[in-house]
Design an enzyme around this catalytic site. Structure first.
Site, PDB file in Angstrom:
ATOM      1  CB  CYS A 310     -11.207   8.663  -6.219  1.00 48.80           C
ATOM      2  SG  CYS A 310     -12.179  10.166  -5.866  1.00 48.80           S
ATOM      3  CG  HIS A 355      -8.539  10.895  -3.563  1.00 51.60           C
ATOM      4  ND1 HIS A 355      -8.750  10.591  -4.883  1.00 51.60           N
ATOM      5  CD2 HIS A 355      -7.606  10.014  -3.124  1.00 51.60           C
ATOM      6  CE1 HIS A 355      -7.961   9.595  -5.236  1.00 51.60           C
ATOM      7  NE2 HIS A 355      -7.268   9.209  -4.183  1.00 51.60           N
ATOM      8  CG  HIS A 367      -5.592   5.801  -4.654  1.00 48.92           C
ATOM      9  ND1 HIS A 367      -5.327   7.144  -4.586  1.00 48.92           N
ATOM     10  CD2 HIS A 367      -4.360   5.210  -4.747  1.00 48.92           C
ATOM     11  CE1 HIS A 367      -4.019   7.357  -4.622  1.00 48.92           C
ATOM     12  NE2 HIS A 367      -3.420   6.191  -4.719  1.00 48.92           N
TER      13      HIS A 367
END
Length: 397
Positions: A310, A355, A367
């Site tokens: 990420c 994240h 993402h």
């Protein structure tokens, strides 16, 4: 002779007093300044340790909260899938019975119905009845196709939810190891550490509650504006039509777009409230990020084509525009410029616990989600942006 010796000794002692090297006393003001400096240094170190503790605990608590919420979503998806599958089964059985009836009766039944009409009015009524029967069959078929599509969507949602859950669990394992190692290290170095740890836990819990409530309030406010025809400022959470120019954004968490025509960590405060003059750059970042949807996720990776995690995805997309960002999610939360959740624009970075994602407008994010194959995982588009606890929003452009 004796008297002369005594006088000589007295003279030597007196002279030694006058010619001895004097000892300079340290001014009291210098002592105070040094003590103050030491005190400030110790206070700064204590504050730094406390801040580090609160940050680690906040990430950990947020991830725990996200996992619990994800469990509920997975359970709901399983229930909805079972309901849809039962509906599909019932529709299928109804269609089979209808087809069997038509086959056994034969097409002549409709002709016989028309021939048996006793008057023109009766003929019209029977013709209308036959048309309604055929319309009913068409509608039943459409409904069956619709139900099958619903089952397919529910399965995709469930698979994506389970993949996210696995990723969160892996993150939790790493966070537990990191947190425990940090706590053990601090405990061996800091006196009265247990008291400091409890204070940090309380502060982290309060911050998490504030973050969650702030985001929920923003979402509720934006939804209220939508229902009354209004628009949230900046298009941050209104589910409107703002889309990256390089793609249509799609719908939900499994869509793939086509390439057609500084402050605190609270999403509710400390950020920009006006649209910047270079907003088009943020739009370009969002559009470019969408071009990699469908590519794989790879833990530790930074390749937009062969695999990225990420934060590696966020870093690499920004690098295409000559913008430097930290490598990890916690660093990306600390960098850039703080932005209110309600003022998000395409290209802004949304940070969760372990994240990060890029906001693309239209209440959607892109993402590098998890290691499952696309569309359950990989680089994909998801909605809404607050599907996990938002720790902060940052702008690097």
């Amino acid at each position: 002779m004796k008297k002369r010796l005594v006088n000589a000794l007295i003279t030597v002692l007196v002279m030694s007093v006058f010619f001895a090297t004097p000892v300079m006393a340290v001014p009291e003001s210098d002592n105070v300044a040094e003590l103050e400096e030491q005190k400030n240094e110790m206070e700064n170190q204590a504050a730094s340790v406390q801040q580090q503790l609160v940050g680690l605990l906040l990430q950990y608590d947020a991830l725990q909260q996200d996992i619990e919420n994800q469990k509920e979503r997975v359970s709901q998806a399983q229930t909805e899938l079972q309901t849809a599958e039962q509906k599909e089964k019932d529709q299928y059985e109804a269609m089979k019975k209808r087809i069997k009836y038509i086959y056994e009766a034969g097409d002549s039944s409709f002709l016989e119905t028309l021939i048996s009409a006793e008057s023109f009015s009766d003929l019209v009524n029977k013709a209308e009845y036959i048309q309604n029967v055929h319309s009913y069959d068409r509608e039943q078929l459409k409904e069956y196709v619709k139900v099958k599509e619903e089952v397919k969507e529910r399965k995709a949602e469930l698979e994506a939810g389970q993949a996210d859950m696995e990723q969160m669990s892996a993150d939790m394992g790493r966070q537990q190891t990191e947190l425990q190692g940090t706590l053990d290290s601090m405990k061996s170095q800091i006196a009265d550490f247990d008291t400091q740890l409890e204070a940090a836990r309380a502060e982290a819990s309060a911050q998490l509650t504030q973050l969650t409530e702030a985001t929920e309030n923003m979402v509720a406010s934006a939804e209220g504006q939508d229902s009354s025809g209004g628009q949230a400022s900046g298009g941050g959470n209104n589910g409107g039509t703002s889309q990256p120019s390089g793609g249509n954004g799609g719908g939900g968490g499994t869509s793939k777009p086509s390439t057609g025509g500084g402050g605190n960590n609270k999403p509710s405060g400390g950020g920009s409230t006006s649209t910047p003059g270079n907003a088009s750059l943020g739009q370009q970042i969002a559009s470019r990020a969408c071009q990699y949807v469908g590519n794989p996720y790879k833990y530790g990776g930074t390749s937009l084509t062969n695999g990225a995690d990420c934060s590696g995805f966020v870093m690499s997309v920004h690098a295409l525009f000559g913008i430097s960002t930290p490598r990890d999610s916690w660093g990306q939360l600390a960098g850039g410029k703080a932005v209110n959740y309600s003022d998000m624009l395409p290209g802004d970075v949304i940070v969760y616990s372990n994240h990060v994602a890029i906001y693309i407008g239209g209440n959607q994010i892109v993402h590098a989600s998890n290691s499952a194959p696309y569309p359950a995982g990989g680089i994909k588009i998801s909605s809404p942006p607050n599907y996990r606890t938002v720790l902060g929003v940052r702008r690097y452009w």
